[in-house]
Structure formats: C-alpha cells, structure tokens
Design an enzyme around this catalytic site. Structure first.
Site, PDB file in Angstrom:
ATOM      1  N   HIS A   1     -24.384  43.184  31.800  1.00 23.94           N
ATOM      2  CA  HIS A   1     -23.854  43.649  30.513  1.00 23.94           C
ATOM      3  C   HIS A   1     -24.094  42.535  29.487  1.00 23.94           C
ATOM      4  O   HIS A   1     -23.987  41.351  29.820  1.00 23.94           O
ATOM      5  CB  HIS A   1     -22.335  43.855  30.581  1.00 23.94           C
ATOM      6  CG  HIS A   1     -21.871  45.200  31.053  1.00 23.94           C
ATOM      7  ND1 HIS A   1     -20.730  45.356  31.805  1.00 23.94           N
ATOM      8  CD2 HIS A   1     -22.365  46.450  30.840  1.00 23.94           C
ATOM      9  CE1 HIS A   1     -20.531  46.646  32.054  1.00 23.94           C
ATOM     10  NE2 HIS A   1     -21.516  47.330  31.492  1.00 23.94           N
TER      11      HIS A   1
ATOM     12  N   CYS B   1     -14.310  41.410  29.401  1.00 26.01           N
ATOM     13  CA  CYS B   1     -14.361  42.723  30.061  1.00 26.01           C
ATOM     14  C   CYS B   1     -12.993  43.404  30.044  1.00 26.01           C
ATOM     15  O   CYS B   1     -12.909  44.632  30.033  1.00 26.01           O
ATOM     16  CB  CYS B   1     -14.809  42.572  31.507  1.00 26.01           C
ATOM     17  SG  CYS B   1     -16.449  41.892  31.715  1.00 26.01           S
TER      18      CYS B   1
END
Ligand code: ARG
Length: 279
Positions: free
Chosen positions: A178, A272
């Site tokens: 990511h 996150c």
C-alpha cells in the site's frame, strides 16, 4: 529519543480521525507478506496498543470517532482502507480481496448516515482508500499508489470525485503493498518516503515534485516507520522505527512513538489504523 516542538503548545492542526477498535482482530488469512497465520496474535495486547494510539491523538487535541467493529472482519481495525475524503467529498473503497470486501459497506454506511457532512461516492474500480491514496494540502494534490491493491483506473475516478489532480505512483516491492507503507505526508507540502518501494520512473517523479522530501531507509520501511500520521507538528509513528523518528525530530517534528507490534502482524501500523476525515 530527541524531540523538539515547533510551537509552545506543541500542537499541530486539529484533525478528525476515524478508528475501528480491534475487537475482532486476528491474523486468519495472509494477503500480504507480513501476515503469518501460524503466529499467534495477543488480542488483549492489540487492544491496549490501539487504545494508546487513540489516547495519544486525544492528548494532542485531535478528535477520534469510532466505527463499529464487525465480527468476521478481522482486518477492520485498519480503518484507513475504507474510504478517502477531501473537502467533505468521499470516494468509497472496493477491496481487492474477498476476505475484506464486506468492510466497504460499513464505511459507506457511516458516511451515508451523515449526509449533511459528507457526499459519498461509490467506486467503480478496486481501491483501498487511504491505503493507496493520500493528500498534500498545500498544492492540493492527491498521491496514489498502484501495483498491488488499487487499480490505476481508480486514480482517475478518485480525481474526478474529489476534484483534485492525481499523481500515480507505482509500487514494486510487495512488503510495501500500500502507498501508506512507503510514503507519508509530513505537513502541507513535505512528504517522507522510501524510494526503493517505487519504480525507477516513479522515483524520478517523486524527486522532481518533492525535492525537499525526507528520505527513509530500508530499515525504516521494515520497521513500519513510513506508516505514520502527522498533524504538521507531531508525528505519531510505530515505536520500532526509532531511526526514522530521530531523523524526523532533527527536521523539527515532535515524535510520538506508539508500540503497535501486534498490529504489525497484520501488516499495518499507525496510519493503517487511522482514516483522516477531511471536511
Ligand atoms: N491485513 C491488511 C491487508 O493486508 C492490512 C492493511 C493495512 N492497511 C494499510 N492502510 N496499509 O489488507
């Protein structure tokens, strides 16, 4: 660790963060190289580490709103992946893997239930919210990752929905699957990133766009150091990333280390677990 506050209050701009308590957190499947289903997760420790992060945000003047955790969705604690908002407009997520796909509805409903504050747009293309999108306030620029999770077609879709230009960056190392594991925004114009996580051409783009970026090392990346949240003054960062913390302190930021060792087993850390709500 050395810290240095840039203003006397030591407070950056107040932000609003959406977090999801790790009530059902576990490593039950492996969809990134950090996840190892044979490694036990200490649920009580994960919960207290998450609480410490939440408390640190509150102590620094930020607002935290909570999304209701759902049974059967062990990765829901990683709330950054559920959507991406700018100026009250929201681009919804569509997860790459079926294990996480039901998370999108919880996020979508949360925004849809608050129509006075948020204009929610359902996505056509696969994208994992703030996992692969971030926003640089000064130039009004969206930075977007692709290569592992988010479909590059979602970059154009996000740009339209959020009415901002998008810079597409290609991720090439699966440990940094990511964008938010390899790049983070420090303030309204500076970023910090790990060059090796990007293709050679994307590295040139980043160098040209952000000549004053703070450059991280492989060691910083492996310690989940790039997965930080900054309010422009304070940088909330995985405690393991000591070297990057010191580098950012030397740049004038106040470093707030948070131990999120249990969340790292799921392949995530501070950022996150944090979706920024940009109204
Ligand atoms: N286990 C999760 C996944 O692989 C971790 C997500 C981390 N979130 C993030 N914003 N990078 O999807």
């Amino acid at each position: 660790m050395q810290t240095y506050a840039r203003n006397s209050a030591g407070r950056g701009d107040s932000r609003t963060f959406l977090m999801c308590r790790p009530s059902h957190y576990a490593v039950e499947y492996a969809i990134n190289p950090w996840m190892d289903t044979s490694q036990p997760v200490d649920a009580a420790l994960a919960a207290s580490q998450w609480e410490t992060l939440k408390d640190a945000y509150l102590a620094h003047g930020h607002e935290v709103v909570e999304l209701e955790p759902q049974p059967g969705l062990p990765d829901m604690v990683f709330s950054a992946n559920g959507a991406f908002s700018v100026d009250g407009r929201v681009y919804g997520a569509r997860f790459r893997y079926p294990e996480r796909s039901d998370e999108a509805a919880s996020h979508a409903d949360w925004y849809a239930d608050r129509p006075d504050d948020w204009a929610f747009h359902a996505p056509r293309f696969v994208n994992e919210g703030e996992g692969d999108f971030t926003y640089v306030e000064g130039p009004g620029l969206i930075l977007a990752g692709w290569g592992f999770r988010t479909d590059p077609a979602a970059h154009a879709e996000a740009g339209e929905v959020l009415r901002r230009p998008v810079v597409s960056l290609r991720l090439v190392d699966d440990r940094y699957y990511h964008l938010d594991t390899a790049l983070a925004v420090l303030d309204d114009r500076r970023i910090c990133y790990l060059p090796e996580a990007f293709s050679a051409d994307s590295q040139v783009m980043l160098r040209n766009l952000f000549p004053d970026a703070v450059i991280a090392t492989e060691e910083d990346g492996a310690a989940f150091g790039l997965n930080f949240v900054s309010d422009g003054e304070n940088v909330f960062i995985n405690a393991e990333a000591e070297a990057l913390g010191e580098k950012l302190a030397a740049e004038g930021f106040t470093v707030v280390p948070i131990d999120l060792s249990e969340l790292k087993k799921g392949g995530g850390s501070v950022k996150c677990c944090t979706a920024e709500l940009r109204r």
